[in-house]
Scaffold this motif. Structure first.
Motif, PDB file in Angstrom:
ATOM      1  N   ASP A 215     -61.307 -40.886 -33.092  1.00  0.00           N
ATOM      2  CA  ASP A 215     -60.177 -40.593 -32.198  1.00  0.00           C
ATOM      3  C   ASP A 215     -60.455 -41.059 -30.777  1.00  0.00           C
ATOM      4  O   ASP A 215     -59.530 -41.467 -30.073  1.00  0.00           O
ATOM      5  N   ASN A 216     -61.705 -40.972 -30.341  1.00  0.00           N
ATOM      6  CA  ASN A 216     -62.040 -41.443 -28.986  1.00  0.00           C
ATOM      7  C   ASN A 216     -61.701 -42.926 -28.853  1.00  0.00           C
ATOM      8  O   ASN A 216     -61.079 -43.356 -27.886  1.00  0.00           O
ATOM      9  N   ALA A 219     -57.871 -43.682 -28.828  1.00  0.00           N
ATOM     10  CA  ALA A 219     -57.203 -43.364 -27.559  1.00  0.00           C
ATOM     11  C   ALA A 219     -57.389 -44.511 -26.562  1.00  0.00           C
ATOM     12  O   ALA A 219     -56.463 -44.877 -25.833  1.00  0.00           O
ATOM     13  N   VAL A 220     -58.582 -45.077 -26.561  1.00  0.00           N
ATOM     14  CA  VAL A 220     -58.861 -46.186 -25.646  1.00  0.00           C
ATOM     15  C   VAL A 220     -58.118 -47.435 -26.102  1.00  0.00           C
ATOM     16  O   VAL A 220     -57.539 -48.175 -25.295  1.00  0.00           O
ATOM     17  N   SER A 223     -54.461 -47.123 -25.112  1.00  0.00           N
ATOM     18  CA  SER A 223     -54.304 -47.323 -23.661  1.00  0.00           C
ATOM     19  C   SER A 223     -54.417 -48.803 -23.311  1.00  0.00           C
ATOM     20  O   SER A 223     -53.608 -49.330 -22.544  1.00  0.00           O
ATOM     21  N   LEU A 253     -46.708 -44.998 -29.671  1.00  0.00           N
ATOM     22  CA  LEU A 253     -47.449 -43.828 -30.165  1.00  0.00           C
ATOM     23  C   LEU A 253     -47.057 -43.471 -31.592  1.00  0.00           C
ATOM     24  O   LEU A 253     -47.898 -43.206 -32.438  1.00  0.00           O
ATOM     25  N   TYR A 257     -50.048 -43.686 -34.340  1.00  0.00           N
ATOM     26  CA  TYR A 257     -50.693 -42.437 -34.743  1.00  0.00           C
ATOM     27  C   TYR A 257     -50.163 -41.848 -36.043  1.00  0.00           C
ATOM     28  O   TYR A 257     -50.811 -40.991 -36.633  1.00  0.00           O
TER      29      TYR A 257
ATOM     30  N   PRO B 144     -61.480 -40.740 -22.284  1.00  0.00           N
ATOM     31  CA  PRO B 144     -61.171 -39.939 -23.475  1.00  0.00           C
ATOM     32  C   PRO B 144     -62.373 -39.780 -24.394  1.00  0.00           C
ATOM     33  O   PRO B 144     -62.886 -40.780 -24.903  1.00  0.00           O
ATOM     34  N   CYS B 145     -62.797 -38.554 -24.600  1.00  0.00           N
ATOM     35  CA  CYS B 145     -64.034 -38.367 -25.359  1.00  0.00           C
ATOM     36  C   CYS B 145     -64.180 -36.953 -25.917  1.00  0.00           C
ATOM     37  O   CYS B 145     -64.299 -35.998 -25.154  1.00  0.00           O
ATOM     38  N   HIS B 146     -64.166 -36.841 -27.229  1.00  0.00           N
ATOM     39  CA  HIS B 146     -64.493 -35.565 -27.862  1.00  0.00           C
ATOM     40  C   HIS B 146     -65.991 -35.502 -28.137  1.00  0.00           C
ATOM     41  O   HIS B 146     -66.564 -36.449 -28.680  1.00  0.00           O
ATOM     42  N   LEU B 253     -54.106 -38.854 -24.704  1.00  0.00           N
ATOM     43  CA  LEU B 253     -53.927 -39.144 -26.132  1.00  0.00           C
ATOM     44  C   LEU B 253     -54.975 -38.453 -26.989  1.00  0.00           C
ATOM     45  O   LEU B 253     -54.669 -37.859 -28.020  1.00  0.00           O
ATOM     46  N   VAL B 254     -56.230 -38.551 -26.541  1.00  0.00           N
ATOM     47  CA  VAL B 254     -57.300 -38.013 -27.386  1.00  0.00           C
ATOM     48  C   VAL B 254     -57.155 -36.496 -27.522  1.00  0.00           C
ATOM     49  O   VAL B 254     -57.496 -35.916 -28.543  1.00  0.00           O
ATOM     50  N   TYR B 257     -53.579 -35.754 -29.685  1.00  0.00           N
ATOM     51  CA  TYR B 257     -53.454 -36.186 -31.075  1.00  0.00           C
ATOM     52  C   TYR B 257     -54.617 -35.775 -31.965  1.00  0.00           C
ATOM     53  O   TYR B 257     -54.500 -35.820 -33.179  1.00  0.00           O
ATOM     54  N   SER B 258     -55.744 -35.412 -31.357  1.00  0.00           N
ATOM     55  CA  SER B 258     -56.908 -35.203 -32.214  1.00  0.00           C
ATOM     56  C   SER B 258     -57.023 -33.763 -32.701  1.00  0.00           C
ATOM     57  O   SER B 258     -56.851 -32.823 -31.924  1.00  0.00           O
ATOM     58  N   PRO B 259     -57.336 -33.579 -33.970  1.00  0.00           N
ATOM     59  CA  PRO B 259     -57.588 -32.219 -34.463  1.00  0.00           C
ATOM     60  C   PRO B 259     -58.841 -31.597 -33.843  1.00  0.00           C
ATOM     61  O   PRO B 259     -59.046 -30.403 -33.947  1.00  0.00           O
ATOM     62  N   TYR B 260     -59.694 -32.408 -33.181  1.00  0.00           N
ATOM     63  CA  TYR B 260     -60.854 -31.845 -32.497  1.00  0.00           C
ATOM     64  C   TYR B 260     -60.458 -31.048 -31.257  1.00  0.00           C
ATOM     65  O   TYR B 260     -61.251 -30.289 -30.728  1.00  0.00           O
TER      66      TYR B 260
END
Lengths: 335, 335
Positions: A215-216, A219-220, A223, A253, A257, B144-146, B253-254, B257-260
């Motif tokens: 997911d990271n 997202a990038v 963008s 989007l 997604y 963006p970073c989980h 976005l991250v 949209y992310s389940p994390y």
């Protein structure tokens, strides 16, 4: 040309899932819909059962308002608003078959989210070129909107783009119903190009997912994709645009997604190792991005805009370069 | 203040999942990391086993580089770069405990993605207010970073924001490794406010999902959210920003949209009918957006920017208004 609140006669040209969704939305109002489908059997089936046998098969249509037909010219002749919603790969043939003059003084609407292969033209361009339709008579229906969620009557939004606010308003009113809100934007080309390019990006997102990027990364990528779309569209047709509005960002989007996106699915399969051919056979649906990426790539030979994501998808789909190699190059180019 | 390529001594202040991820990233390089955790037991466990017993428990840390400690002042004293990564609800206490002068001539980094409740201050503001740290010494780490994907060494990107390019460069170099690329942006406040607001939007996305809205709706909500963030941040601190870059759009976005995303999860549970209290108990993690929405709401009493999504989340979380009522109002306000 058209008066507000009158009962409109609308031709919907095409029998796929988006066409079926549009017929459903339009038939929530008072319009009469002449629905052209290529195959006689499908026309007969819909007449008998009020459902499309191939797409969104759970959607029941009101046959008092919806008249399926296999006669293209008749459907157009009897309508004042013509909505084209055929895959881009076939729309050229359909538009060429229409006798000259038949589209005169009608509102022409493109709901095709792709470009004509070989010609590298938008539907908007083709209609102007072949039928001399003035650009003010043309509008475009853009998302963000998956047909599958329209079928479920989930709250959705559409964007109607056109040079004539009056015509765009007519179309937007026809497409507004209990579960759909349609807005207007005065940007025919920007919306149409963005709608085309988002499918290329969705393929890229699918490939990344198939290769187990997370997911990271996505997202990038999205963008960076917005910036890529912006660069390309600005180079094609410079104009002041709010790139964060639903017509541009939202459309990107929903395609990038959502698991409903067939372009994303195509990419995902390719990322997981399917060949392009076998992924297409398996899906049994047309992913517009497959054709679009070639058109955009060719147009960009002149423009020379920096488009790393589009380039990667082109290389993977047409040059048979390994997805993991292309994605590693992309990793470094993005930030 | 700092020289390039030297071995840096870094204090990481906080023991949650994002702190653990940052320690992991930093320890890929040559730095020495003084890692402060509140609880002695956790410090002992990490010393014994090289793993955080509570968060990202699969991540093994190199104890030659990472020194866990329960002594806050000592950790700071022995370091030249101080990274704060404590939940916003507790960061105020931590910063107030630090003796005056101890942060002088150090690079102060905030990786906190929230605001100080009651004070309605960013961490950046608080550090300046209490410790007189000049703003050029402050940088912010944004997504963006989980953390969960960092643990898996999935390709990720960070944005380092700061007024001093030199300091931001030092921090970005420390955070660049095999699986992380860190870029720089000269916008301390915009990045920090966007990072805070994205969590509010993620709660809204979760609520919509919990109430069974679909992908079409979410795409429109996120597009409208970008416009809402832009309006607010521009009103707080006007500056030319590329809103489609990863620091702003990607971060949104991250999280959306992310389940994390724990903020999205909190929203999802509320949408499905959990009370705010029971959702928080069930999650056993702090959703920053819960506090942030109150801060932003209060700041906006002065600014009076149009913020329908933030207002809806505030009303649901603090005014006990039904999520479905608020979402219906949102449906109409968006396009």
């Amino acid at each position: 040309m058209q008066k507000k609140n009158e009962v409109h006669k609308i031709a919907v040209i095409g029998g796929g899932s988006w066409a079926t969704a549009l017929v459903k939305i339009l038939s929530e109002g008072n319009s009469k819909i002449n629905w052209w489908l290529k195959d006689k059997e499908d026309v007969t089936y819909i007449r008998d059962y009020g459902r499309n046998p191939n797409y969104l098969t759970d959607v029941t249509l009101n046959l008092k308002k919806v008249r399926p037909t296999q006669f293209l010219n008749k459907a157009i002749e009897e309508s004042t608003i013509i909505i084209f919603v055929v895959p881009a790969a076939f729309i050229g043939d359909v538009i060429e078959r229409i006798p000259k003059g038949l589209l005169d003084n009608k509102i022409i609407v493109s709901a095709v989210k792709g470009m004509i292969p070989q010609d590298n033209l938008l539907v908007t361009d083709l209609v102007q070129k072949i039928h001399k339709v003035p650009s003010k008579n043309i509008t475009v229906i853009a998302g963000p909107c998956h047909a599958e969620e329209v079928a479920l009557e989930k709250r959705s939004y559409l964007t109607i783009a056109g040079e004539s606010i009056q015509n765009a308003t007519i179309v937007s009113e026809l497409l507004t119903c209990r579960y759909v809100k349609a807005s207007i934007v005065e940007d025919l080309y920007g919306v149409e190009y963005s709608a085309v390019m988002k499918n290329v990006i969705a393929i890229a997102c699918g490939i990344a997912r198939g290769l187990n990027y997370g997911d990271n990364f996505q997202a990038v990528m999205v963008s960076n994709a917005m910036q890529e779309i912006r660069r390309f569209v600005d180079a094609m047709n410079h104009k002041d645009r709010d790139w964060n509005s639903s017509a541009y960002l939202g459309d990107l989007l929903v395609t990038s997604y959502s698991p409903y996106s067939r372009n994303r699915t195509l990419g995902n399969m390719i990322g997981r190792g399917y060949s392009v051919k076998s992924a297409q056979v398996e899906m049994n649906m047309i992913a517009e991005g497959y054709y679009a990426v070639k058109c955009i790539h060719e147009i960009n030979k002149q423009l020379k805009v920096s488009m790393p994501i589009t380039k990667a998808v082109y290389n993977i789909l047409y040059e048979k370069i390994s997805p993991s190699v292309e994605l590693r190059i992309l990793e470094d180019s993005m930030n």
